[in-house]
Design an enzyme around this catalytic site. Structure first.
Site, short mmCIF file in Angstrom:
data_model
loop_
_atom_site.label_atom_id
_atom_site.label_comp_id
_atom_site.label_asym_id
_atom_site.label_seq_id
_atom_site.Cartn_x
_atom_site.Cartn_y
_atom_site.Cartn_z
N THR A 164 36.11 -5.15 -4.78
CA THR A 164 35.89 -4.38 -5.96
C THR A 164 35.69 -3.19 -5.52
OG1 THR A 164 33.81 -5.39 -5.93
CG2 THR A 164 35.08 -6.29 -7.29
N LYS A 190 33.37 -10.31 0.51
CA LYS A 190 33.43 -8.86 -0.27
C LYS A 190 31.93 -9.04 -0.99
CE LYS A 190 33.50 -8.47 -4.16
NZ LYS A 190 32.64 -8.19 -5.37
N THR A 201 26.32 -10.07 -5.49
CA THR A 201 27.58 -9.93 -6.04
C THR A 201 28.73 -9.98 -4.98
OG1 THR A 201 29.27 -8.87 -7.66
CG2 THR A 201 27.75 -7.58 -6.07
N GLU A 287 27.26 0.03 -1.11
CA GLU A 287 27.71 1.10 -2.03
C GLU A 287 26.96 2.55 -1.53
OE1 GLU A 287 29.18 -1.12 -5.93
OE2 GLU A 287 27.32 -0.39 -5.90
N ASN A 411 28.00 3.62 -9.21
CA ASN A 411 27.44 2.67 -10.16
C ASN A 411 27.50 3.41 -11.44
OD1 ASN A 411 26.65 -0.20 -9.23
ND2 ASN A 411 26.12 1.36 -7.60
N SER A 416 34.76 3.44 -15.22
CA SER A 416 35.90 4.21 -15.66
C SER A 416 37.13 4.08 -14.58
CB SER A 416 35.12 5.72 -15.60
OG SER A 416 34.85 5.89 -14.32
#
Length: 416
Positions: A164, A190, A201, A287, A411, A416
């Site tokens: 993702t 992942k 997640t 991230e 995040n 979008s």
């Protein structure tokens, strides 16, 4: 880019006898990207898994748990084992209520029909945006492409198909000799955000070609998860979809029917080592991450209190932003230790180290500590935080990363 985590090399990822992999570009969220994955298993395979503890667990988690339970209950000569795993990215199918369950079941039925098995023999998994209905029609439309491409040597594509916000695929292989038999294992994972102990997640799949009895595999997956995926944290959020699956394909010569066999411990250690590699790859690709930290808490009265303190440090936004800035504002670590919930902790005996630098001595600043030494360590891309509690012999380790400006940007823009 991930912190000190080179891209896996497709040729280094070993095929595992008894599992075939295919993928499709179904356009679930974006066009021209791998987003549907099928893993077809040999009839000899056993499967075990651990899942998120989030009460809002996603529809595919609920269904996978139910299908696994049914396979265990009906195991034996007349039983119908798990035949395939179906994974989609781009949509989590979480927070979708009865509709979500219906849509996930629809994809299971479609794959089952094309493989000639029952829908209960399919385990579904999803990852992506929460609170949006699964585009089941797109998933189902991609199944013929995935099935047509089924092959054993497809692990790199599988790792890409479950990404993702990951910046790179995460995969690894090992070959070990146990009891005179060669065992091949390969795994993928992942995850980059919403990572917290008790799974996150993240999705993880690890297959090996030994034959392992179901009760043994059930113990093995819990041990491996406890020492890997349940030792990582990025942002303190526990997701709705996380799943870690072990697949013993039964296609090899090694057979383990009891945890008392000496071969079990060797297999357990090899599986756990690869699981830890895959879990750490998630943290390294957190991230916006620029640093990878190992938090080791030693000399605790028990493992539980060591983990509480390690998690408290690893979850703290103040600690994590200090590491991002290379700012040795290390009182933040002491504060996180203090509110970890170990009520009888005697802080006057506590010692804190950054790598080889002794920062806090007997609960206060080490008189020999120099801030420039702390800053030298903080500028590194890999840092070890070590806490000594002087309460016993227990220890625990948690792996985490820093918290940067990019984490907020990623995040804020995720949908979008």
């Amino acid at each position: 880019m991930a912190v000190n985590s080179p891209l896996p090399i497709a040729a280094d990822l070993k095929p595992v006898a008894g599992i075939e992999i295919g993928y499709a570009e179904a356009g679930i969220k974006k066009p021209n990207r791998k987003d549907v994955l099928v893993m077809k298993l040999a009839p000899t395979a056993t499967v075990a898994g651990v899942f998120t503890l989030n009460r809002f667990c996603a529809a595919p988690v609920q269904i996978s748990k139910a299908h696994l339970a049914a396979a265990r209950a009906n195991s034996g000569a007349s039983g119908k084992p798990i035949a395939a795993l179906l994974v989609n990215t781009g949509n989590a199918n979480a927070g979708t209520g009865e509709l979500g369950l219906s849509l996930a079941n629809e994809t299971c039925a479609a794959l089952a029909a094309q493989l000639g098995v029952d829908a209960a023999q399919i385990l579904p998994f999803s990852t992506g945006v929460i609170l949006e209905p699964l585009p089941a029609a797109k998933v189902i439309a991609g199944l013929p492409q995935a099935i047509a491409g089924l092959k054993a040597d497809n692990w790199y594509n599988a790792a890409e198909a479950i990404m993702t916000t990951d910046t790179q695929p995460k995969a690894g292989s090992r070959t070990v000799t146990i009891g005179g038999h060669t065992v091949t294992m390969t795994g993928i994972s992942k995850g980059a955000g919403m990572i917290k102990p008790n799974m996150a997640t993240m999705l993880g799949y690890l297959a090996f070609d030994a034959k392992v009895a179901q009760p043994v595999l059930d113990q093995l997956v819990k041990h491996a998860a406890d020492h890997s995926f349940n030792c990582i944290t990025i942002d303190g959020d526990t997701s709705t979809n996380d799943s870690f699956m072990l697949i013993a394909t039964g296609a090899g010569a090694l057979e383990i029917t009891s945890v008392e066999q000496p071969e079990y411990a060797q297999l357990r250690d090899a599986v756990t080592e690869l699981s830890l590699f895959l879990a750490q790859a998630i943290v390294r690709d957190g991230e916006g991450a620029t640093k990878f930290m190992s938090i080791i808490v030693e000399e605790g009265a028990n493992v539980e209190e060591c983990r509480k303190i390690a998690y408290s440090i690893g979850h703290s936004p103040l600690v994590k932003t200090a590491f991002f800035a290379s700012d040795p504002n290390l009182g933040r670590i002491l504060a996180a230790i203090g509110y970890a919930g170990v009520d009888d902790l005697d802080v006057s005996k506590l010692n804190l180290y950054l790598d080889d630098v002794w920062v806090a001595k007997n609960g206060g600043r080490n008189p020999d500590y120099k801030e420039e030494d702390g800053q030298r360590i903080m500028k590194q891309s890999e840092i070890t935080v070590r806490v000594k509690l002087a309460r016993g012999a227990a220890t625990a380790t948690v792996y985490t990363c820093d918290l940067s400006h990019d984490y907020v940007s990623i995040n804020a823009d995720y949908r979008s």
